[in-house]
Enzyme design. Structure first.
Site, PDB file in Angstrom:
ATOM      1  N   ARG A  72      -1.536  22.107 -25.133  1.00 24.32           N
ATOM      2  CA  ARG A  72      -3.052  21.602 -25.241  1.00 24.32           C
ATOM      3  C   ARG A  72      -3.555  20.692 -25.933  1.00 24.32           C
ATOM      4  NH1 ARG A  72      -4.863  24.490 -21.647  1.00 24.32           N
ATOM      5  NH2 ARG A  72      -3.769  26.767 -22.215  1.00 24.32           N
ATOM      6  N   ARG A  98       4.403  17.912 -16.713  1.00 23.16           N
ATOM      7  CA  ARG A  98       4.330  18.085 -18.011  1.00 23.16           C
ATOM      8  C   ARG A  98       4.039  19.111 -18.981  1.00 23.16           C
ATOM      9  NH1 ARG A  98      -1.863  22.401 -18.449  1.00 23.16           N
ATOM     10  NH2 ARG A  98      -0.435  24.186 -16.581  1.00 23.16           N
ATOM     11  N   HIS A 167      -5.445  15.205 -16.408  1.00 21.11           N
ATOM     12  CA  HIS A 167      -6.326  16.405 -16.969  1.00 21.11           C
ATOM     13  C   HIS A 167      -6.944  15.651 -18.218  1.00 21.11           C
ATOM     14  CE1 HIS A 167      -7.010  20.583 -17.884  1.00 21.11           C
ATOM     15  NE2 HIS A 167      -6.868  20.817 -17.317  1.00 21.11           N
ATOM     16  N   ASP A 211     -15.685  25.295 -14.322  1.00 20.94           N
ATOM     17  CA  ASP A 211     -14.988  25.124 -13.841  1.00 20.94           C
ATOM     18  C   ASP A 211     -15.101  24.277 -12.930  1.00 20.94           C
ATOM     19  OD1 ASP A 211     -12.031  24.589 -13.218  1.00 20.94           O
ATOM     20  OD2 ASP A 211     -11.185  26.550 -13.405  1.00 20.94           O
ATOM     21  N   GLU A 268     -11.476  15.521 -15.749  1.00 22.34           N
ATOM     22  CA  GLU A 268     -10.047  14.920 -14.904  1.00 22.34           C
ATOM     23  C   GLU A 268     -10.064  13.648 -13.876  1.00 22.34           C
ATOM     24  OE1 GLU A 268      -8.189  18.337 -14.370  1.00 22.34           O
ATOM     25  OE2 GLU A 268      -9.764  19.306 -16.139  1.00 22.34           O
TER      26      GLU A 268
HETATM   27  O1  LIG Z   1      -4.243  26.949 -19.219  1.00 25.28           O
HETATM   28  P1  LIG Z   1      -3.497  25.030 -17.696  1.00 25.28           P
HETATM   29  O2  LIG Z   1      -2.990  25.524 -17.230  1.00 25.28           O
HETATM   30  O3  LIG Z   1      -3.745  24.149 -18.314  1.00 25.28           O
HETATM   31  O4  LIG Z   1      -5.111  24.908 -16.917  1.00 25.28           O
HETATM   32  C1  LIG Z   1      -6.400  24.705 -17.469  1.00 25.28           C
HETATM   33  C2  LIG Z   1      -6.748  24.393 -16.476  1.00 25.28           C
HETATM   34  O5  LIG Z   1      -7.527  23.448 -15.965  1.00 25.28           O
HETATM   35  C3  LIG Z   1      -8.581  22.882 -15.136  1.00 25.28           C
HETATM   36  O6  LIG Z   1      -8.196  21.452 -14.663  1.00 25.28           O
HETATM   37  C4  LIG Z   1      -8.355  23.631 -14.148  1.00 25.28           C
HETATM   38  O7  LIG Z   1      -9.477  23.752 -13.245  1.00 25.28           O
HETATM   39  C5  LIG Z   1      -8.737  25.403 -14.546  1.00 25.28           C
HETATM   40  O8  LIG Z   1      -8.541  26.060 -13.889  1.00 25.28           O
HETATM   41  C6  LIG Z   1      -7.811  25.649 -15.803  1.00 25.28           C
HETATM   42  O9  LIG Z   1      -7.851  27.383 -16.095  1.00 25.28           O
END
Ligand SMILES: O=P(O)(O)OC[C@H]1O[C@@H](O)[C@H](O)[C@@H](O)[C@@H]1O
Length: 294
Positions: A72, A98, A167, A211, A268
């Site tokens: 994360r 990932r 991301h 979002d 992103e």
């Molecule tokens: O929890 P994840 O799978 O890493 O995703 C996190 C977020 O990633 C973002 O890029 C999306 O737009 C969101 O909708 C999503 O919740």
């Protein structure tokens, strides 16, 4: 490849060293202008610190480091689909890149920059997710700026579609006061409200879960924080995703923790919606992002 062999083959004296950490190896990179850290698991950049400044990237202190889980923070490589799989919701969110172990392809020092290339190729495991032959390469260039390029090559005999995102989680002082410049008058898909909208205000600000997928956006975005501005450039992308989970969703995300959402914002560089890319056999597509602070 073992740590010792990785360092023998790809280490660069004083500039790049691999260390075992958590369940993977990390490349620690040092240049005259910055330091960086790249996880081989996920091909994920986890740190970029320009000299004398704070880390531009955010990594959650609650992140889980384990096979099959995405880290994360930093720059997760969302590929070959963005968010939910287009037809099969049982497949992992944001694709399998990932949560895959990548291979080190090469490292080099060129002038003031250090470059590491990581690769992921189709095999029996990836065929369950994407039934085509591909070669993906993530090239990370560290210097005054951080440049990340994800190239997807179709080595199959049939075309296939790819949506993706670099991301990036940026480290900020407070989501309540941060502003984004560079998206004024752009149309976006609001994925919280499920509507299409237009960015009327010059700056994007945050007052809750956000979002959005901004469309036809190829320009640089500036993240204007209390004591720094981070510039985010892009390549091969017409979608800019802006994401912050807000308090309520963050409290349900064990790997983020209740309060950490205040210290991060994702901007992103993406391919999604009408910018999903069809890659013809023998051709490739490159998605990139460039990050620096002023
Ligand atoms: O929890 P994840 O799978 O890493 O995703 C996190 C977020 O990633 C973002 O890029 C999306 O737009 C969101 O909708 C999503 O919740």
């Amino acid at each position: 490849m073992r740590l010792k062999e990785l360092n023998e083959q790809y280490g660069i004296d004083g500039a790049l060293e691999f260390q075992s950490e958590q369940h993977t190896e990390m490349a620690y990179i040092k240049t005259a202008y910055s330091t960086a850290k790249v996880s081989i698991y996920g091909a994920q950049v986890l740190s970029f610190i320009p000299k004398g400044k704070d880390d531009l990237l955010f990594v959650s202190s609650q992140s889980v480091y384990k096979e099959g889980k995405a880290i994360r923070g930093g720059i997760p490589v969302c590929w070959p689909w963005f968010n939910a799989h287009p037809t099969d919701s049982t497949k992992p969110s944001h694709g399998f890149a990932r949560i895959s172990r990548w291979e080190v392809l090469s490292t080099k020092k060129e002038g003031d920059e250090v470059v590491i290339s990581l690769g992921l190729k189709s095999d029996d495991r990836t065929k369950d997710f994407l039934p085509y032959d591909f070669e993906a390469v993530l090239e990370v260039t560290v210097g005054k700026r951080l440049n990340v390029e994800l190239t997807t090559k179709n080595v199959d005999s049939k075309p296939f579609d790819v949506s993706a995102a670099l991301h990036t989680y940026f480290n900020i002082s407070d989501i309540a006061t941060v502003k984004l410049r560079g998206l004024h008058k752009m149309a976006y898909k609001d994925d919280v409200l499920g509507i299409d909208a237009l960015q009327e205000d010059e700056m994007v600000t945050f007052s809750g879960r956000t979002d959005r997928r901004y469309k036809e956006t190829e320009a640089e975005v500036s993240i204007i924080d209390a004591n720094k501005t981070i510039k985010v450039g892009k390549k091969g992308s017409k979608i800019t995703v802006v994401w912050n989970p807000g308090a309520e969703l963050a409290s349900q995300m064990a790997d983020l923790g209740k309060e950490n959402y205040k210290k991060m914002v994702c901007v992103e560089s993406a391919n999604s919606l009408n910018d999903t890319i069809t890659i013809q056999p023998g051709t490739s597509h490159c998605l990139g992002t460039t990050i620096y602070s002023v």
